[in-house]
Scaffold this active site. Sequence first.
Site, PDB file in Angstrom:
ATOM      1  N   ASP A   1      55.787  38.479  23.951  1.00 23.58           N
ATOM      2  CA  ASP A   1      56.683  37.216  24.664  1.00 23.58           C
ATOM      3  C   ASP A   1      57.678  36.911  23.748  1.00 23.58           C
ATOM      4  O   ASP A   1      58.049  37.401  22.642  1.00 23.58           O
ATOM      5  CB  ASP A   1      55.611  36.062  24.559  1.00 23.58           C
ATOM      6  CG  ASP A   1      56.001  34.893  25.696  1.00 23.58           C
ATOM      7  OD1 ASP A   1      57.177  35.197  26.032  1.00 23.58           O
ATOM      8  OD2 ASP A   1      55.020  34.065  26.053  1.00 23.58           O
TER       9      ASP A   1
HETATM   10  C1  BGC Z   1      57.333  32.985  28.300  1.00 26.00           C
HETATM   11  C2  BGC Z   1      57.034  34.197  29.344  1.00 26.00           C
HETATM   12  C3  BGC Z   1      58.480  34.860  29.880  1.00 26.00           C
HETATM   13  C4  BGC Z   1      59.533  34.872  28.940  1.00 26.00           C
HETATM   14  C5  BGC Z   1      60.558  35.493  29.337  1.00 26.00           C
HETATM   15  C6  BGC Z   1      58.659  33.024  27.646  1.00 26.00           C
HETATM   16  O1  BGC Z   1      59.152  31.791  27.269  1.00 26.00           O
HETATM   17  O2  BGC Z   1      56.500  32.525  27.771  1.00 26.00           O
HETATM   18  O3  BGC Z   1      55.911  34.129  30.270  1.00 26.00           O
HETATM   19  O4  BGC Z   1      58.094  35.835  30.575  1.00 26.00           O
HETATM   20  O5  BGC Z   1      59.782  33.564  28.176  1.00 26.00           O
HETATM   21  O6  BGC Z   1      61.320  34.640  30.016  1.00 26.00           O
END
Ligand code: BGC
Length: 736
Positions: A225
Amino acid sequence: MTSAPELNLTTKASLTSGRNTWHTKAVPGLLPTLVMSDGPHGVRHQGGEGDNLGIGTSTPATCFPTASALASSWNTALLEEVGRALGAEARSLGVHVLLGPGMNIKRSALCGRNFEYFSEDPLLTGHLAAAMVTGIQSRGVAATPKHFAVNNQETDRMRINAQVDERTLREIYLSAFEHVVRAARPWALMSAYNRINGDYASEARWLLTDILRQEWGFDGVVVSDWGAVNDRAASLAAGLDVEMPFSNTDDDVLEAVAAGNLRPAALDDVAARLGRLASRVDLEPGAPVDHQAQHELAHRAASESIVLLKNETALPLAAERPVLVIGELARSPRIQGGGSSRVVPTQVDAPLAHLQAQLAHVQFAEGYTLTPDAPSPGLIAEARHLADEAGAVVVFAGLPNSAESEGFDRAGIELPANQLALLESLRGVEAPVVVVLSAGGIVDVASWDGCAQAIVQTSLLGQAGGRAVADVLTGAVSPSGRLAETIPLALADDPVQLNFPGADGQVLYGEGRFVGYRYFNTGRRPVAYPFGFGLSYTTFAYTDLRIEPAGENRWTARVRVRNTGERAGAEVVQLYLAGRGEDAPAHELAAFAKVFLEPEQSREVELSIEPRAVSRWDARYHRWRIDAGQVQVQVGSSSRDIHLQATIDVRGDGFVPELTPRSTVGEWLDHPRGGDLLRHVLEPLRAGAGASAPELLPLLLQVPLIKLVTWPLGLTREGIDEMCTQANTAGPSSGQ
Ligand code: BGC
């Protein structure tokens, strides 16, 4: 690129983090850059550097219903179709890796991101997510199920340590991911921010290598993540491939290799897996999608996701009666939640406009403001005045954007104060009052249920939801959604809340496997609306349940379902297993199917009960087990509306546990070979003291055998070791 001998160590190390927010690094001539985009219900493609929190803008794309809404459709074919459409749209924008579906279990109703997740039930979650992954990948785009794993809250999400016991972890929090990996073979997967039992998910070898790759056979790329990696070398050693978005810490990786703390082969593995991913996706951008056709699918998906919770003859609305529509959300619908999944829609259907198009007389009153949420006496008085003149009243209620989003959890499940005041003011209105609820997570209904003759739950329906709601209200479509999560009478009824969101960086999953209906049904607690519930404008009858074995610990159930009403409609046939041992939840969903029927039409619905449905995780032997015994099969329209039942005989998996000196007397006696050995030793006891004190043997059952060396039975440590050898080697022990 299946091996990476031609790359030097520095290049290989650099490949293990992104180039920027959305791109992986390239190696000219060997490895292309791969483009990633959120997300779960629409392609959030950003040109330039971009951001991951939904702050900056993105290319307009179809906003499909959020996962919480799609889950209410209980329709895997629909999810696959939405997946295909997402995949096609991603490809048209040059995106190779789509960051979704989100598939964490809805542990608490307060999780701010529940709108991005499917359900409180792992089987429903796993099947819906697998269908979506299959659809996305059929268009040459990698799906990325997320957030692996145990990411069930937003509070302190980057540090929180989820303390969860092994059986709960396997049966509730990992099982949907396991199903997706085995059934849909995603090409990528996203590891979570949080810690699990002390280890960061993005740095846990037991999770990313032992379970994910070795046990389940995942052969794709694990991306972190965004910002989840704390220690590059530790994450690579654990089996993570690419840290996203990017970092300037390649030196840490090189130093770890030089110090012998990271195998150089780990970097070869990453390069090879990135090469495999590049060979799986379609690198060339696809043709532009037909935005109108995508919008039509978003509309169909929204129509199937609407759940009719209550209907005291208020719906469908009579075409000729004047209808008063109240509520800002009718004009300005909330189509999705906040944060990284937010897409810029290509168009938005407002419910008010579609009701005006479908009905002869529609009036509108604002009723409340979305911000601020203090009651406005003027708006309420106006609404009440018009309601007294109306033939039917439809109130659009729900949560404003500020109430739920990625990044924080909700403070409660109540509707805003001004909407509650509005609903109260409508008590006693002569015309039927219909409430249309829009919120990504569940909202409390018990406190105002009595104000309404009908309640329609819509979750967040995406850009075409307005027309879909109008279709259901006017009867053009019969509602066919079913709740994918329980609506409790009060938030405090849910034992999860005793341990949510935790404190001091720790959250204890004290409720164990008893999440959602697993708790409410087992404890026989009243709820506002149970898991699996949803009404229709027609009725269904169930007959002829037949269950036949279909292999080892596998069955096929067949049941005939007839549409007994006067309208076409769809039923979600749900199959639960009950009576699976004293410590098991009262009901557990084992299969489901959605069936569309014209009036008087009937169909035989087939449901398969898989071995996993009759398995349990054994935390002593760290493996799945199938115990022999009888299990009840219950088939119905919700977890609390069972129409037919039958019993199946589970043969078990024949697993013979290994005996040790610390195995209890009971475990020895249950053992096919150890039992005879021990009975022989215990014979003098049975004949002597056991005869005068019959409680002696039951008392002994819980005692580890080694403790009996001090008893006058002639048992010695060496003798017990010898008994173990004999018991454990005298024949094959079979397992799953
Ligand atoms: C989120 C993810 C997301 C990623 C990219 C993070 O803050 O938890 O679900 O895919 O950002 O945007």
